[in-house]
Design an enzyme around this catalytic site. Structure first.
Site, mmCIF file in Angstrom:
data_model
loop_
_atom_site.group_PDB
_atom_site.id
_atom_site.type_symbol
_atom_site.label_atom_id
_atom_site.label_comp_id
_atom_site.label_asym_id
_atom_site.label_seq_id
_atom_site.Cartn_x
_atom_site.Cartn_y
_atom_site.Cartn_z
ATOM 1 N N ASN A 44 -1.141 1.979 5.713
ATOM 2 C CA ASN A 44 -0.327 0.945 5.083
ATOM 3 C C ASN A 44 0.164 0.025 6.187
ATOM 4 O OD1 ASN A 44 1.674 -0.536 3.742
ATOM 5 N ND2 ASN A 44 3.175 1.104 3.879
ATOM 6 N N GLY A 45 -0.268 -1.236 6.169
ATOM 7 C CA GLY A 45 0.171 -2.164 7.213
ATOM 8 C C GLY A 45 -0.961 -3.066 7.637
ATOM 9 N N CYS A 102 0.862 -1.180 0.000
ATOM 10 C CA CYS A 102 0.000 0.000 0.000
ATOM 11 C C CYS A 102 0.900 1.233 0.000
ATOM 12 C CB CYS A 102 -0.931 0.123 1.187
ATOM 13 S SG CYS A 102 -2.081 -1.242 1.352
ATOM 14 N N GLU A 113 5.920 -14.696 -12.225
ATOM 15 C CA GLU A 113 5.293 -13.515 -11.640
ATOM 16 C C GLU A 113 4.751 -12.538 -12.664
ATOM 17 O OE1 GLU A 113 7.900 -11.259 -9.069
ATOM 18 O OE2 GLU A 113 9.596 -11.683 -10.341
ATOM 19 N N HIS A 163 15.486 -37.225 -10.765
ATOM 20 C CA HIS A 163 14.911 -37.678 -9.495
ATOM 21 C C HIS A 163 13.429 -37.333 -9.382
ATOM 22 C CE1 HIS A 163 18.843 -38.910 -8.155
ATOM 23 N NE2 HIS A 163 19.312 -37.737 -8.538
ATOM 24 N N LYS A 214 10.822 -15.191 -12.358
ATOM 25 C CA LYS A 214 10.506 -14.061 -13.239
ATOM 26 C C LYS A 214 9.370 -14.412 -14.191
ATOM 27 C CE LYS A 214 11.971 -11.308 -11.749
ATOM 28 N NZ LYS A 214 12.832 -11.335 -10.603
ATOM 29 N N ARG A 226 3.568 -0.218 -5.012
ATOM 30 C CA ARG A 226 3.375 -0.761 -3.663
ATOM 31 C C ARG A 226 2.049 -1.507 -3.503
ATOM 32 N NH1 ARG A 226 6.860 1.419 -0.089
ATOM 33 N NH2 ARG A 226 5.523 0.722 1.602
ATOM 34 N N LYS A 235 5.397 -4.389 -4.691
ATOM 35 C CA LYS A 235 6.855 -4.325 -4.678
ATOM 36 C C LYS A 235 7.442 -4.490 -3.283
ATOM 37 C CE LYS A 235 10.682 -3.305 -6.877
ATOM 38 N NZ LYS A 235 11.107 -4.475 -7.641
ATOM 39 N N GLU A 262 15.695 -18.175 -10.266
ATOM 40 C CA GLU A 262 15.317 -16.780 -10.519
ATOM 41 C C GLU A 262 14.607 -16.646 -11.871
ATOM 42 O OE1 GLU A 262 14.934 -14.231 -8.899
ATOM 43 O OE2 GLU A 262 15.035 -12.566 -10.300
ATOM 44 N N TRP A 311 -2.974 -2.603 -1.585
ATOM 45 C CA TRP A 311 -2.730 -4.033 -1.807
ATOM 46 C C TRP A 311 -3.491 -4.730 -0.694
ATOM 47 C CZ3 TRP A 311 -0.601 -8.225 0.821
ATOM 48 C CH2 TRP A 311 -0.265 -9.331 0.048
HETATM 49 C C1 F6R Z 1 10.609 -10.856 -7.456
HETATM 50 C C2 F6R Z 1 10.461 -9.897 -6.394
HETATM 51 C C3 F6R Z 1 10.220 -10.405 -5.012
HETATM 52 C C4 F6R Z 1 11.193 -9.706 -4.049
HETATM 53 C C5 F6R Z 1 10.886 -10.103 -2.609
HETATM 54 C C6 F6R Z 1 11.870 -9.498 -1.638
HETATM 55 O O1 F6R Z 1 10.814 -10.228 -8.667
HETATM 56 O O2 F6R Z 1 10.528 -8.732 -6.606
HETATM 57 O O3 F6R Z 1 10.359 -11.782 -4.939
HETATM 58 O O4 F6R Z 1 12.493 -10.056 -4.402
HETATM 59 O O5 F6R Z 1 9.594 -9.691 -2.278
HETATM 60 O O6 F6R Z 1 11.854 -8.112 -1.705
HETATM 61 P P1 F6R Z 1 13.024 -7.251 -1.123
HETATM 62 O O7 F6R Z 1 14.237 -7.538 -1.908
HETATM 63 O O8 F6R Z 1 12.567 -5.829 -1.261
HETATM 64 O O9 F6R Z 1 13.190 -7.660 0.312
#
Ligand code: F6R
Length: 615
Positions: A100-101, A2, A495, A511, A492, A27, A610, A488, A74
């Site tokens: 926010n929270g 948020c 998501e 396995h 990507k 956010r 984010k 990773e 969010w």
């Molecule tokens: C993936 C992504 C999330 C963050 C995760 C940790 O693309 O963005 O998986 O990596 O939420 O976020 P931070 O690095 O801000 O602690």
């Protein structure tokens, strides 16, 4: 998650709030709302959807007021709909609040309020909070700031809030615990926001509220910051913002994610700048140097992180163990904090986090600190919560990352972790001067190699994306240093394109996961020359015998894998230890192009945000 924005001053608040919310949409973006404060009372608009939907919904508002607050959501409590959107009004209509929270004890507070006759329209914890403030204001005849303070003292959870009172219309009260809040200080005008981006073009002076502090912001007066617990005055720590407006705009790219992928030669270079001094044969990092006793005597390094940052941690495990021979454990922060981990005073705990606000990572660090470990932060956001509670740390200098899928932050994290591993290896004597020289020279070349990859991938990766975009599943394989890269790559893809993808160490295929293979399963294989190449060749043979399609990432001059694979992406060769920085680039581009071709919202994928400030 948020985002909150507020303005009080001489300008029209509406455009500042709308533009600010757009910048904070990373956010959370499932609903949005705002309230403007006028002599006649509040004008409120809120809606499910994005900030552009809010603009439409606000068409009838009088846009002239100079005071207002806004929110981009969010959802935590209650589905995204108009009613659950913020701001929330108190029952008497006097107070309005954005949050926010999460208020963890909201059920018991709601019961108390319901018993007193309060009614609730939404399913949110926020509506409970605003009414809780009303309760104290009415029952104890308190000012807005006092009522907020007393209520917050009863609340368990995390919050950044902004509150308006229509009987005190030139005042905004804000407070924070666990969620970030910045106050921009202009010339008789003030801004409030979850980060500084909404007010960067108006002022460079900002105060980052500390956890447990609140502020009363009134026109014509100095911002009054106090502790929530005891109402003790806190001196104003005004910081000069380093952020510039270009860094938070798309700069001609269609999406922030693409811009951020293309920024990587620069962001990696910035992360090395002033630290990697190849000619002098040194790596300068004050955060390590000032505490080298802690690092060099550490019996163990524990890395805690989530998501992409966790994958960077996995690469760091290989690097630190290889270069410095210090045992490393990497843990999901969310698991670490809840499993009664053994943490000793001789441990160094490193938290990796782009945002520096991730609730689980923050909590894991607090736990490690309580147990006496030395805690070190690797963050991208200056002044973030993690940066403030750690004993020492290093910023990644990737610049603001706005696309929800992490790209440039990941490669900047790998860069800083490489520097740390090399520095430790040099100082504890595990790396010879010759090895150190060779490796640092190679690391210095990485930004140029990334640039080369970006150029080589033009017109190649988007074609591969077109070919595979309609598959519902994908497997990513890598070995050694590129096993985390496979994880990773899969993350990507999931998501942003919502295609189910899994990453595995290539040798694990047989396995179990090999049962998934058929002609509809694309397998993305990282087959760089130095990374157990022959073994990976055998793995590819096994995949081809099951009729699955292979997309291989290979080094220049590769013949064997290229002859077997259905599609190849060629990248230059580098030291195996740094190869995850290079292999990340085509994997990011592949996900990006698949999502674009599927017409997905690349920068704001569904259900994500984010900065994950909830547990
Ligand atoms: C993936 C992504 C999330 C963050 C995760 C940790 O693309 O963005 O998986 O990596 O939420 O976020 P931070 O690095 O801000 O602690």
């Amino acid at each position: 998650m948020c985002g909150i924005v507020g303005y009080i001053g001489h300008r029209e608040a509406y455009p500042i709030i709308i533009n600010g919310l757009k910048r904070l949409e990373y956010r959370g973006y499932d609903s949005a709302g705002l309230v403007l404060s006028t002599e006649q009372g509040f004008q409120l608009a809120k809606t499910r959807g994005k900030v552009v939907d809010l603009e439409e919904k606000s068409s009838d508002l009088d846009k002239t007021p100079n005071i207002g607050i806004g929110h981009t959501r969010w959802a935590t409590h209650g589905v995204p709909n108009d009613v659950n959107s913020h701001p929330h009004l108190s029952n008497n209509g006097r107070l309005v609040l954005v949050h926010n929270g999460i208020i963890e004890n909201y059920e018991s507070i709601k019961k108390l309020l319901t018993d007193k006759g309060y009614v609730f329209h939404s399913d949110t914890d926020t509506e409970v909070l605003v009414n809780f403030i009303q309760l104290f204001q009415e029952e104890q005849n308190l000012s807005l700031a006092e009522a907020v303070r007393v209520a917050l003292n009863e609340v368990i959870g995390a919050y950044a809030i902004a509150v308006l009172d229509n009987q005190d219309p030139e005042t905004v009260v804000v407070g924070r615990l666990g969620s970030p809040l910045a106050i921009g200080i202009g010339d008789n005008e003030f801004f409030v926001a979850s980060d500084a981006s909404p007010f960067i073009e108006f002022t460079k002076d900002a105060v980052y509220l500390e956890d447990g502090d609140m502020a009363t912001i009134r026109l014509g007066e100095k911002v009054d910051v106090r502790t929530i617990q005891n109402n003790e005055p806190v001196s104003l720590d005004i910081q000069e913002l380093q952020l510039n407006i270009e860094a938070i705009e798309k700069g001609g790219f269609e999406h922030f994610m693409l811009k951020e992928i293309y920024e990587q030669p620069r962001s990696i270079r910035d992360t090395m700048r002033g630290r990697l001094l190849v000619d002098e044969g040194i790596i300068k990092m004050a955060g390590i140097w000032d505490h080298q006793e802690k690092f060099l005597n550490a019996k163990r390094i524990i890395i805690v992180a989530c998501g992409t940052s966790y994958h960077a941690g996995l690469v760091a495990e290989y690097m630190i163990e290889d270069f410095a021979r210090i045992p490393v454990e990497v843990e999901y922060a969310s698991e670490f904090r809840y499993r009664n981990p053994i943490i000793k005073k001789s441990d160094v705990v490193i938290a990796i986090s782009q945002s520096g606000e991730t609730a689980d990572t923050l909590a894991a660090l607090k736990l490690a600190k309580e147990k006496g470990a030395f805690i070190f932060g690797i963050n991208n956001v200056v002044g973030s919560s993690i940066a403030r509670i750690t004993d020492a740390g290093a910023y990644t200098h990737a610049g603001p990352e706005i696309g929800v899928a992490s790209t440039k932050a990941f490669t900047a994290q790998l860069t800083i972790l490489a520097l740390i591993a090399l520095k430790l290896g040099k100082h504890n004597g595990q790396l010879s001067a010759a090895q150190f020289n060779l490796l640092t020279n190679e690391l210095e070349r990485i930004p140029d190699l990334v640039q080369q990859i970006l150029e080589n991938c033009e017109g190649v990766v988007d074609k591969i994306a077109e070919k595979y975009k309609d598959n519902s599943n994908a497997i990513y394989l890598g070995r050694g240093y590129n096993y985390p890269s496979a994880l990773e790559g899969a993350l990507k893809l999931k998501e942003i394109s919502y295609i189910h993808a899994e990453g595995y160490p290539a040798a694990e295929m047989k396995h179990g996961p090999i049962a998934l293979l058929d002609e509809n399963m694309p397998v993305i294989v990282i087959a760089t020359k130095k990374g157990y190449y022959e073994k990976v060749v055998s793995n590819i043979q096994e995949i081809k015998s099951r009729s699955a399609k292979v997309i291989a990432i290979v080094n220049e001059g590769d013949e064997q894998v290229s002859a077997m694979a259905d599609d190849v992406i060629v990248i230059p060769e580098t030291a195996e230890e740094f190869s995850p920085i290079l292999t990340a680039i085509p994997l990011q581009l592949l996900s990006y192009w698949i999502a674009v071709k599927l017409d997905k919202n690349v920068d704001q994928p569904r259900n994500l945000a984010k900065s994950v400030t909830v547990e």
